[in-house]
Design a protein around this motif. Structure first.
Motif, short mmCIF file in Angstrom:
data_model
loop_
_atom_site.label_atom_id
_atom_site.label_comp_id
_atom_site.label_asym_id
_atom_site.label_seq_id
_atom_site.Cartn_x
_atom_site.Cartn_y
_atom_site.Cartn_z
N GLN A 255 0.86 -1.06 -0.01
CA GLN A 255 -0.06 0.03 0.05
C GLN A 255 0.93 1.15 0.04
O GLN A 255 1.78 1.29 0.86
CB GLN A 255 -0.92 0.00 1.25
N HIS A 256 0.53 1.97 -0.92
CA HIS A 256 1.42 3.28 -1.10
C HIS A 256 0.72 4.45 -1.07
O HIS A 256 0.10 5.06 -2.25
CB HIS A 256 2.42 3.08 -2.44
N GLY A 257 0.47 4.96 -0.07
CA GLY A 257 -0.47 6.25 0.14
C GLY A 257 -1.98 5.81 -0.23
O GLY A 257 -2.43 4.73 0.24
N GLN A 258 -2.61 6.33 -1.33
CA GLN A 258 -4.04 5.96 -1.75
C GLN A 258 -4.09 4.82 -2.84
O GLN A 258 -5.03 4.46 -3.28
CB GLN A 258 -4.63 7.05 -2.28
N ILE A 277 4.66 -0.75 -10.44
CA ILE A 277 3.19 -0.69 -11.09
C ILE A 277 2.30 -0.78 -10.47
O ILE A 277 1.81 -1.49 -9.25
CB ILE A 277 3.21 -2.29 -12.04
N VAL A 278 1.16 0.37 -10.63
CA VAL A 278 0.11 0.72 -9.77
C VAL A 278 -0.97 -0.22 -10.22
O VAL A 278 -1.26 -0.64 -11.33
CB VAL A 278 -0.05 2.17 -10.22
N VAL A 279 -1.69 -0.92 -9.22
CA VAL A 279 -2.76 -1.64 -9.52
C VAL A 279 -3.93 -0.89 -9.68
O VAL A 279 -4.42 -0.14 -9.05
CB VAL A 279 -3.03 -2.49 -8.20
N GLN A 280 -4.52 -1.13 -10.84
CA GLN A 280 -5.79 -0.69 -11.57
C GLN A 280 -6.83 -1.38 -11.13
O GLN A 280 -6.97 -2.41 -11.16
CB GLN A 280 -5.47 -0.24 -12.99
#
Length: 515
Positions: A255-258, A277-280
């Motif tokens: 978890q990175h911030g929001q 990679i941001v989880v969409q």
């Protein structure tokens, strides 16, 4: 070496015959000396007078030299100078400096530098590389030299260093080769190096299609082809969570911030798969409509969103209802003559994106508008008056008369959009011209660049082709000859001789007159 810019002008040297003829035929009459026995002397004197003799040698030579210098000045004399040797230019992309192939290239680059080549960044200004980089085992990317447009930079380098051998070293990542490949001269030799030393696999995308599942897209590629595979896993019960994927280093979900991010457990900037990679997550969209006045608008919007649902990166969660929604949303499309209530507008401050169409008050128009940069022109039939624009308001769409049609206004963490028309055939041609799904897709995902930031495809070496054959000798490029223009100096010498000739002529005339 003496050469002439206009060798045909040397024909003017034939003018040297003019002063020679003048001196031969300009005979001065002899003085009459009365002597006896003229009967025997007259025939011999006549024979001597018929012979041509050159007189006044200094004046003749001055005039011949003057005409000769004038002819040379017209011919444009110039002295060729040995041109300095052409120094080959070696251009290196920043991605090469940070690639694992950099230590392997160092001996070759050092040899080129000792032979007279200049090493430069393939970037703005083509700045010289410091010699300290050749002494290091690894190199650090210069942020000021970074560029994504290798085709354009190569064409610019060919123009900036005319008639010089060029060697270009870049990686073969497809994201750097956008645009049209230029026609490069044969003196350009291009070589690609591997961008990373991994197995050619990378994490392309991560999607959470449902609350209890995770879908991972892994790319496999080389210069010949690129393929993608989907891997599904159950959503972990706690974070951070370790992920094990084939041909990839150990990853973890954190978890990175929001945001939820997948990153390597041991980051390595040289590996493509090491980029986070941001989880969409699926885009949550609700459409509220007034059943009495906007039912047909809602039908067009529902059909367009369903047609575009497969193109959303993580899918689409759509709910169309005549009851105002109360759950958490990303987007709310408000189709009603009445404005959104205060409770809905308050949620905009906390991240909601609200799109509200025109109300009941409208005027008939006949004009056109462009719904986005890549959409075709549409027709506008009715529109409502625009409210006064705030200091932070931004006009996204305009009609052909320059009047605002779609206004964006940020409020807190969210945004309110005001569309001054309706999604109805009597208001505009958007519902019937077939481009409404594309318009809504681009509108709801304005900041999404599908795959561009994580494009690790590799081009084949033949696609990056250097047009010159590999065995083209660089010494075949000859430096341009430099010339020193001698015409001004020859003209000056001719002027000095003319002045001297006038002085000598005047003195001889004065002497002859006195005698």
């Amino acid at each position: 070496m003496l050469t002439f810019a206009n060798p045909a002008a040397l024909l003017a040297l034939a003018g040297l015959l003019v002063p020679l003829a003048i001196h031969l035929w300009n005979r001065r009459p002899g003085r009459v000396v009365p002597v006896g026995a003229l009967r025997w002397l007259t025939p011999g004197a006549n024979r001597r007078m018929r012979q041509l003799h050159l007189t006044q040698w200094p004046l003749l030579l001055l005039r011949l030299a003057l005409l000769g210098l004038l002819a040379l000045a017209i011919a444009g004399p110039r002295w060729s100078k040995p041109a300095p040797p052409l120094r080959p230019q070696v251009l290196l992309s920043p991605s090469v400096l940070a690639s694992p192939a950099w230590p392997v290239l160092l001996p070759t680059l050092d040899s080129l530098r000792r032979s007279g080549a200049e090493l430069r960044y393939l970037g703005a200004g083509f700045r010289l590389l410091p010699d300290s980089l050749l002494q290091a085992a690894t190199a650090v990317t210069d942020p000021q030299a970074s560029t994504k447009w290798y085709w354009a930079r190569a064409a610019q380098a060919a123009d900036s260093f005319p008639n010089r051998p060029l060697r270009i070293y870049t990686t073969a990542e497809a994201r750097h080769f956008r645009g049209t490949r230029p026609l490069l001269p044969t003196r350009v030799r291009w070589q690609t190096v591997p961008a990373a030393a991994d197995s050619g696999a990378w994490l392309q995308a991560a999607v959470r299609p449902t609350p209890d599942s995770l879908r991972l897209v892994i790319g496999y590629g080389n210069g010949a082809r690129t393929t993608y595979r989907n891997y599904r896993q159950a959503w972990p019960t706690q974070l951070p969570h370790a992920l094990t994927l084939p041909n990839l280093p150990p990853l973890q979900l954190v978890q990175h911030g929001q945001q939820l991010v997948i990153q390597p457990q041991q980051p390595d900037s040289a590996q493509p798969s090491s980029q986070p990679i941001v989880v969409q997550q699926p885009l949550r969209v609700a459409v509220y409509f007034d059943a009495k006045t906007h039912a047909e608008d809602a039908r067009y919007v529902r059909a367009a969103l369903r047609a575009a649902a497969s193109a959303f990166p993580a899918g689409l969660q759509l709910r169309v209802s005549s009851t105002p929604p109360t759950d958490s949303l990303d987007w709310l499309i408000w189709l009603s003559n009445s404005p959104a209530p205060a409770a809905v507008r308050e949620r905009v401050k906390y991240g909601l994106h609200l799109l509200q169409t025109a109300g009941a008050q409208a005027q008939a128009v006949t004009t056109g508008f462009s719904p986005g940069a890549y959409a075709s022109a549409a027709q506008l039939f009715r529109r409502s008056a625009a409210a006064p624009l705030g200091s932070q308001s931004q006009v996204l769409w305009q009609d052909a008369a320059g009047q605002p049609l779609l206004v964006r206004q940020p409020i807190g963490r969210g945004v309110k959009y005001s569309l001054l028309t309706r999604v109805h055939p009597q208001w505009s041609s958007l519902p019937t011209d077939g481009q409404l799904p594309e318009v809504l897709l681009n509108f709801l995902t304005p900041d999404t660049d599908l795959g561009a930031a994580a494009d690790y495809r590799q081009l084949d070496a033949a696609q990056v082709l250097a047009y010159a054959p590999a065995d083209t000798p660089e010494k075949s490029l000859r430096p341009a000859t430099r010339y020193a223009d001698l015409q001004p100096w020859v003209a000056l010498a001719a002027g000095l001789l003319f002045a001297l000739e006038r002085v000598v002529t005047r003195r001889r005339t004065s002497t002859a007159t006195a005698a």
